[in-house]
Design a protein around this motif. Structure first.
Motif, short mmCIF file in Angstrom:
data_model
loop_
_atom_site.label_atom_id
_atom_site.label_comp_id
_atom_site.label_asym_id
_atom_site.label_seq_id
_atom_site.Cartn_x
_atom_site.Cartn_y
_atom_site.Cartn_z
N LEU A 34 25.11 46.33 31.27
CA LEU A 34 24.76 45.50 32.25
C LEU A 34 24.84 46.15 33.62
N ILE A 35 23.80 45.88 34.27
CA ILE A 35 23.99 46.34 35.84
C ILE A 35 24.00 45.19 36.55
N GLY A 36 25.06 44.73 37.19
CA GLY A 36 25.19 43.34 37.87
C GLY A 36 25.43 43.63 39.31
N PRO A 37 25.54 42.54 40.13
CA PRO A 37 25.66 42.86 41.45
C PRO A 37 27.07 43.21 41.87
N SER A 38 27.96 43.01 41.09
CA SER A 38 29.53 43.43 41.26
C SER A 38 29.72 44.80 41.30
N LEU A 39 28.75 45.56 40.81
CA LEU A 39 28.90 47.14 40.73
C LEU A 39 28.74 47.45 42.12
N GLU A 44 29.95 45.96 44.80
CA GLU A 44 30.94 45.45 45.90
C GLU A 44 31.56 46.15 46.87
N LYS A 45 31.77 47.50 46.16
CA LYS A 45 32.45 48.62 46.98
C LYS A 45 31.23 49.37 47.83
N THR A 46 30.13 49.43 47.29
CA THR A 46 29.01 50.13 47.97
C THR A 46 28.47 49.51 49.15
N VAL A 47 28.53 49.88 50.25
CA VAL A 47 27.77 49.55 51.48
C VAL A 47 26.17 49.95 51.45
N LEU A 48 25.16 49.04 51.33
CA LEU A 48 24.00 49.21 51.10
C LEU A 48 23.36 49.40 52.42
N MET A 51 19.55 49.20 42.15
CA MET A 51 20.10 48.95 40.75
C MET A 51 19.10 49.80 39.78
N LEU A 52 18.02 50.33 40.43
CA LEU A 52 17.18 51.47 39.66
C LEU A 52 17.69 52.67 39.79
N GLY A 53 18.55 52.88 40.94
CA GLY A 53 19.56 54.25 40.93
C GLY A 53 20.37 54.04 39.74
N ALA A 54 21.11 52.96 39.61
CA ALA A 54 22.16 53.10 38.68
C ALA A 54 21.50 53.08 37.23
N LEU A 55 20.32 52.60 37.10
CA LEU A 55 20.03 52.62 35.67
C LEU A 55 19.39 54.05 35.53
N SER A 56 18.97 55.03 36.59
CA SER A 56 18.32 56.33 36.39
C SER A 56 19.41 57.13 35.78
N HIS A 57 20.78 56.83 35.75
CA HIS A 57 21.84 57.45 35.23
C HIS A 57 21.72 57.58 33.85
N LEU A 71 22.92 55.29 41.91
CA LEU A 71 23.24 56.33 41.12
C LEU A 71 24.74 56.78 41.07
N HIS A 72 25.31 56.77 42.37
CA HIS A 72 26.87 57.22 42.38
C HIS A 72 27.49 56.05 41.99
N ALA A 73 27.27 54.99 42.11
CA ALA A 73 27.75 53.75 41.70
C ALA A 73 28.73 53.87 40.18
N VAL A 74 27.53 54.21 39.41
CA VAL A 74 27.80 54.33 38.12
C VAL A 74 28.26 55.71 37.74
#
Ligand SMILES: Cc1ncc(C[n+]2csc(CCOP(=O)(O)OP(=O)(O)O)c2C)c(N)n1
Ligand code: SF4
Lengths: 531, 160
Positions: free
Chosen positions: B96-101, B103-107, B117-123, B156-159
């Motif tokens: 699950l890649i949700g918005p809470s992922l 929280e600490k990242t400033v977009l 979210m695609l960045g996280a998925l790319s991992h 990507l870094h978030a995950v």
């Protein structure tokens, strides 16, 4: 080999038509069919929005009478409007080719009913071809033109939401045809459908259908996928769900739903120990196969409603009759905050108007919190239904009745309602409110005759709604900006409701989402934003 | 006949969040990587803030365009309030890649959450970074390119 590309089913139909040499595409917007013509225009096809589907089909028929290929596109309910053309064009036939691309909406993602176009195909007596995915949408569009030209008969390309709006890999054909020059050849007995001619043409039509049936038996777009002793007959996107749900089964995948290759179907089913028909919408194939003596079971009633999915097909195959869990309901759409339609419905609500409504974004006003629309049936019905209510309700209620209709819907089928109103006025008079947001917002902001721009947004003559209703004989015609002049609109509405005269109020203010683009088109046309 | 394994990704949120855009980018990236791909979404009334979901399936051969219940491998949900709708969508062990992922990242721009979210998925997908970059670049006008590439990296870094 041509390059493989990702495209939606609607893009594939557009490309298929272009590659087949289609000279003109006509239609009226309607989800999920709308993007076919928009894409046809974008890739260099000659495309137009007509005021409604009947006119679109007539223009396409004229193109096909001139010996070239025509495409007409619509959603399923659009074919009801164009049915009068289809049923007799089936008799006259065509000298070029005529393809009706008709998109059904099982599950009602964005429609008022779940009707099944295959039934209209059989009723009109025209071939119906059904692709399952984007590749077939391309291939079968080309096939539809080929069959139409070969047998001089209109052909329906039946699409559904998931075929139209699924993106997949398509390899287009290298064989591309340019539209040939059009040419008129007189054929009075073939195209003037007076009884003496039509009797002969009806016999010809039935003979053509018999020939097409024979062709379909041996050379049609049908496939057998060998497998276990479980035999599944299927078509459209339902076939893909079924293949996934039952990978080991044998399949007869039908690409043509009318006329059906019944010998092929029965011989496929003969040696199967378990038999299923997996189809979306009505039990059309089941009925035909059973009528021909095939032993196939009815699927439980719930499965004719809503879309099929892999999960639902698994349940059918397992004969699982336990109640289905309703699919999760997401957040429903609502009028955008600040939508000009909202201002008008606030007034209707405040005065407890009885609102005979119509179809468009404004239908969302029927839902809470506004709950300010009392009927919505089909495009244009607001005017007739409002008049019917006015004729018979007691005077105190009749005076509360208002018909409300959008600008695109008004051009589609409001004009005859206004003619009825001036011809047979109710004793209490009537009030029609045209919500003119200068676009067809509901389906993604298409042009129509009252925007003054064609499908490609180039300027053309604009039909002025207030002038048309005045010319039809409506004595009171007023135009308001529903945002800035809402108080004036309210006063005019209350006055009109009290009066036994006929009134049309036009509430004109662009759709919020379209306003920027409309301004850009007007600037490009050098008009500087006038009305 | 054997069924070939298919991977399933659902991107969900509300109209206006860029669900369609990110699913287009994802589908073209997967296509370029040589997979069979299908992408299904319901269009229609999405302009008005209603729920929108897009199913992207890829593998050697994809049949149905819609993901069966409980078979989603990667679920990308852009807004907390929509999460409940998809509780039963995910496969056991699915991601699950949700918005809470985030929280600490400033977009750099809130609107680029879809690309983050695609960045996280790319991992989780073995697709070369250059392919992602090329498709993100070709999907945005010049002034939005840097913001979205940055969002992709942050995702990507978030995950990681
Ligand atoms: C016969 C038929 N054709 C097409 C449609 C799809 N459709 C529904 S309403 C509509 C037009 C809406 O435009 P308008 O009346 O201007 O209202 P708006 O959405 O702009 O508020 C269309 C194309 C339909 N329901 N029935
Ligand atoms: S899209 Fe336009 S017409 Fe439809 S609700 Fe939004 S502002 Fe109103």
């Amino acid at each position: 080999m041509a390059e493989r590309r990702l495209m939606s089913g609607n893009e594939a139909v557009a490309l298929g038509a272009l590659d087949a040499g289609c000279a003109r595409g006509t239609g009226y917007p309607g989800t999920p069919s709308t993007e076919i013509l928009e894409n046809f225009d974008a890739i260099g096809g000659n495309a137009e929005w007509a005021p409604n589907e009947k006119v679109a089909a007539e223009v396409a028929l004229g193109v096909a009478f001139a010996g070239v290929y025509a495409l007409t596109t619509m959603k399923h309910v659009g074919l009801n409007v164009a049915a009068d053309v289809l049923f007799t064009a089936a008799y006259s036939g065509v000298s070029g080719a005529l393809v009706f691309a008709v998109a059904d909406d099982p599950g009602l993602a964005s429609s008022q009913n779940e009707q099944d176009t295959r039934r209209l195909g059989i009723a009109a007596g025209v071939p119906v071809i059904e692709p399952s995915d984007a590749q077939e949408a391309y291939d079968f569009t080309r096939l539809a033109f080929t069959l139409s030209a070969r047998w001089h008969i209109p052909v329906i390309l039946r699409l559904t939401t998931r075929v139209c709006h699924t993106t997949a890999i398509v390899t287009p054909s290298d064989h591309k045809v340019a539209p040939p020059p059009a040419h008129f050849v007189r054929d009075i007995p073939g195209r003037v459908m007076i009884p003496g001619h039509a009797r002969i043409k009806h016999r010809e039509l039935r003979a053509k259908l018999n020939e097409i049936r024979e062709w379909c038996e041996t050379d049609g777009p049908n496939r057998i996928i060998p497998g276990s002793s479980t035999g599944i007959v299927s078509s459209g996107v339902a076939y893909l769900h079924a293949r996934e749900a039952a990978p080991a089964a044998s399949f007869l995948k039908l690409g043509m739903s009318h006329p059906l290759p019944m010998r092929l179907i029965l011989s496929f089913l003969k040696d199967k120990t378990e038999r299923f028909v997996i189809e979306e919408n009505d039990p059309y194939l089941v009925e035909q196969i059973r009528a021909a003596g095939g032993d196939v079971p009815w699927n439980p009633e719930p499965y004719r409603m809503g879309e099929l999915t892999v999960d639902r097909v698994r349940r059918i195959l397992a004969r699982d009759l336990t109640p289905e869990l309703p699919p999760p309901r997401g957040k429903p759409p609502r009028l955008c905050t600040g939508c000009p339609h909202g201002y008008v419905f606030e007034i209707f609500k405040k005065h407890d108007a009885i609102v005979a409504g119509d179809i468009g974004c404004y239908t969302l006003a029927a839902l809470p919190p506004l709950s300010a629309m009392d009927s919505q049936i089909c495009m244009g019905a607001s005017i007739g239904v409002g008049l019917g209510l006015r004729h018979v309700l007691p005077e105190s209620e009749a005076r509360r009745v208002v018909s409300v209709i959008g600008d695109s819907t008004f051009m589609h089928s409001g004009l005859t309602g206004i003619a009825e109103m001036v011809y047979n006025p109710p004793p209490t008079g009537h009030v029609v409110v045209v919500l003119d947001n200068l676009t067809t917002a509901m389906t993604g902001q298409q042009e129509h005759p009252a925007t003054g721009r064609r499908l490609n947004h180039e300027p053309t003559t604009r039909v002025r709604i207030e002038d048309v209703v005045t010319a039809l004989g409506v004595p009171n015609v007023l135009v308001f900006d529903p945002v800035r002049q809402i108080a004036e609109f309210e006063t005019a509405l209350l006055k009109a409701l009290k009066s036994p005269e006929l009134t049309v109020l036009v509430a004109r203010q662009p759709c919020l989402l379209a306003a920027g683009r409309i301004r850009a088109y007007e600037q490009a046309a050098g008009k500087g934003g006038g009305q | 006949m054997t069924t070939t394994p298919v991977s399933n990704i659902r991107i969900a949120g509300l109209g206006g969040m860029g669900i369609i855009k990110s699913s287009q980018i994802l589908a073209s990236v997967l296509f370029e990587a040589g997979h069979d791909v299908k992408k299904a979404e319901v269009h229609g009334m999405s302009q008005r803030g209603g729920s929108v979901a897009s199913d992207i399936r890829f593998g050697t051969e994809v049949l149905s365009p819609m993901i069966p219940e409980g078979e989603t491998d990667y679920l990308l949900v852009l807004t907390e309030e929509e999460l409940v709708l998809y509780r039963t969508a995910l496969r056991p062990g699915g991601i699950l890649i949700g918005p809470s992922l985030f929280e600490k990242t400033v977009l750099p721009n809130k609107k680029s959450l879809n690309i983050a979210m695609l960045g996280a998925l790319s991992h989780y997908l073995s697709i070369p970074n250059e392919t992602w970059t090329a498709h993100i670049l070709s999907s945005f006008p010049e002034k939005l390119q840097a913001v979205n590439l940055e969002a992709f990296k942050l995702g990507l870094h978030a995950v990681k």
